[in-house]
Enzyme design. Structure first.
Site, PDB file in Angstrom:
ATOM      1  N   ARG A 206       0.838  -1.212   0.000  1.00  0.00           N
ATOM      2  CA  ARG A 206       0.000   0.000   0.000  1.00  0.00           C
ATOM      3  C   ARG A 206       0.862   1.247   0.000  1.00  0.00           C
ATOM      4  O   ARG A 206       1.891   1.307   0.691  1.00  0.00           O
ATOM      5  CB  ARG A 206      -0.922   0.018   1.223  1.00  0.00           C
ATOM      6  CG  ARG A 206      -1.995  -1.030   1.122  1.00  0.00           C
ATOM      7  CD  ARG A 206      -3.152  -0.804   2.073  1.00  0.00           C
ATOM      8  NE  ARG A 206      -3.974  -1.994   2.081  1.00  0.00           N
ATOM      9  CZ  ARG A 206      -4.914  -2.273   1.183  1.00  0.00           C
ATOM     10  NH1 ARG A 206      -5.199  -1.419   0.219  1.00  0.00           N
ATOM     11  NH2 ARG A 206      -5.606  -3.401   1.259  1.00  0.00           N
TER      12      ARG A 206
ATOM     13  N   ILE B  30       2.065   4.791   1.015  1.00  0.00           N
ATOM     14  CA  ILE B  30       2.079   5.396   2.356  1.00  0.00           C
ATOM     15  C   ILE B  30       1.263   6.695   2.398  1.00  0.00           C
ATOM     16  O   ILE B  30       0.829   7.117   3.464  1.00  0.00           O
ATOM     17  CB  ILE B  30       3.551   5.624   2.792  1.00  0.00           C
ATOM     18  CG1 ILE B  30       3.687   5.637   4.298  1.00  0.00           C
ATOM     19  CG2 ILE B  30       4.165   6.843   2.152  1.00  0.00           C
ATOM     20  CD1 ILE B  30       5.126   5.511   4.795  1.00  0.00           C
TER      21      ILE B  30
ATOM     22  N   GLU C 259       8.891  10.277  -8.243  1.00  0.00           N
ATOM     23  CA  GLU C 259       9.637  10.659  -7.032  1.00  0.00           C
ATOM     24  C   GLU C 259      10.601   9.566  -6.592  1.00  0.00           C
ATOM     25  O   GLU C 259      11.655   9.858  -6.039  1.00  0.00           O
ATOM     26  CB  GLU C 259       8.661  10.927  -5.873  1.00  0.00           C
ATOM     27  CG  GLU C 259       7.835  12.183  -6.047  1.00  0.00           C
ATOM     28  CD  GLU C 259       6.749  12.312  -4.983  1.00  0.00           C
ATOM     29  OE1 GLU C 259       6.706  11.483  -4.053  1.00  0.00           O
ATOM     30  OE2 GLU C 259       5.949  13.245  -5.105  1.00  0.00           O
ATOM     31  N   VAL C 260      10.199   8.325  -6.793  1.00  0.00           N
ATOM     32  CA  VAL C 260      11.043   7.200  -6.386  1.00  0.00           C
ATOM     33  C   VAL C 260      11.544   6.513  -7.654  1.00  0.00           C
ATOM     34  O   VAL C 260      10.742   6.016  -8.466  1.00  0.00           O
ATOM     35  CB  VAL C 260      10.259   6.205  -5.490  1.00  0.00           C
ATOM     36  CG1 VAL C 260      11.154   5.040  -5.097  1.00  0.00           C
ATOM     37  CG2 VAL C 260       9.730   6.909  -4.234  1.00  0.00           C
TER      38      VAL C 260
ATOM     39  N   HIS D 126       7.763   1.428 -10.801  1.00  0.00           N
ATOM     40  CA  HIS D 126       6.585   0.941 -10.083  1.00  0.00           C
ATOM     41  C   HIS D 126       5.316   1.381 -10.810  1.00  0.00           C
ATOM     42  O   HIS D 126       5.302   2.396 -11.495  1.00  0.00           O
ATOM     43  CB  HIS D 126       6.565   1.460  -8.647  1.00  0.00           C
ATOM     44  CG  HIS D 126       6.692   2.951  -8.549  1.00  0.00           C
ATOM     45  ND1 HIS D 126       7.902   3.596  -8.649  1.00  0.00           N
ATOM     46  CD2 HIS D 126       5.763   3.921  -8.375  1.00  0.00           C
ATOM     47  CE1 HIS D 126       7.711   4.901  -8.540  1.00  0.00           C
ATOM     48  NE2 HIS D 126       6.412   5.122  -8.372  1.00  0.00           N
ATOM     49  N   MET D 127       4.274   0.597 -10.583  1.00  0.00           N
ATOM     50  CA  MET D 127       2.951   0.905 -11.123  1.00  0.00           C
ATOM     51  C   MET D 127       2.047   1.293  -9.958  1.00  0.00           C
ATOM     52  O   MET D 127       2.052   0.628  -8.926  1.00  0.00           O
ATOM     53  CB  MET D 127       2.422  -0.335 -11.827  1.00  0.00           C
ATOM     54  CG  MET D 127       1.037  -0.224 -12.387  1.00  0.00           C
ATOM     55  SD  MET D 127       0.544  -1.810 -13.113  1.00  0.00           S
ATOM     56  CE  MET D 127       1.296  -1.683 -14.716  1.00  0.00           C
ATOM     57  N   HIS D 128       1.292   2.389 -10.120  1.00  0.00           N
ATOM     58  CA  HIS D 128       0.272   2.759  -9.134  1.00  0.00           C
ATOM     59  C   HIS D 128      -1.043   2.113  -9.557  1.00  0.00           C
ATOM     60  O   HIS D 128      -1.434   2.204 -10.725  1.00  0.00           O
ATOM     61  CB  HIS D 128       0.034   4.275  -9.130  1.00  0.00           C
ATOM     62  CG  HIS D 128       1.195   5.096  -8.693  1.00  0.00           C
ATOM     63  ND1 HIS D 128       1.255   5.696  -7.459  1.00  0.00           N
ATOM     64  CD2 HIS D 128       2.340   5.438  -9.328  1.00  0.00           C
ATOM     65  CE1 HIS D 128       2.377   6.380  -7.354  1.00  0.00           C
ATOM     66  NE2 HIS D 128       3.056   6.246  -8.481  1.00  0.00           N
TER      67      HIS D 128
END
Ligand code: AMP
Length: 115
Positions: free
Chosen positions: A30, A32, A96-97, A101-103
């Site tokens: 999840r 943050i 940002e990171v 990654h996939m949201h």
């Protein structure tokens, strides 16, 4: 050499996160700072910094991001109503990171994609 991010530490379970799924290629947890009732990240276990760094060798892991997104959307009970998958790239994309990654966002109407 690829610089490590906080996501590598989550993948290795060195720092806490609410992990929903993990296999040999991807890890899901999840977000943050959730932007929707369901806001889940699915990351490749290996640290690919951005979409610009993708090669054909990464295709299995990248495909798995979608398979796991669909599975988690069903688990969250948001599959039928729908959801949004987002991959940000570099600063103009809002990344940002720097660990690919996939949201997965859902649980409410998200409206049109705006800039
Ligand atoms: P992006 O802007 O696409 O790079 O998205 C990075 C996302 O990572 C943001 O939505 C952050 O809220 C989320 N994030 C940062 N640190 C953590 C963490 N330790 N655990 C979970 N999510 C995080």
């Amino acid at each position: 050499m690829t610089e490590e991010t906080i996501f590598s530490k989550i993948v290795r379970r060195e720092i806490p996160a609410e992990i929903l799924y993990q296999d040999d290629l991807v890890t899901s947890f999840r977000d943050i700072r959730p932007k929707a009732p369901s806001h889940i990240l699915i990351v490749t276990n290996i640290p690919i910094p951005t979409v610009n760094d993708i090669t054909a060798d990464h295709e299995a892991g990248l495909g798995r991001l979608f398979t796991v997104a669909a599975k988690i959307a069903r688990q969250e009970g948001i599959a039928e109503k729908g959801y949004r998958l987002i991959v940000n790239c570099n600063h103009h994309g809002g990344q940002e990171v720097f660990h690919l990654h996939m949201h997965l966002l859902g649980g409410k109407p998200l409206g049109p994609l705006v800039t």
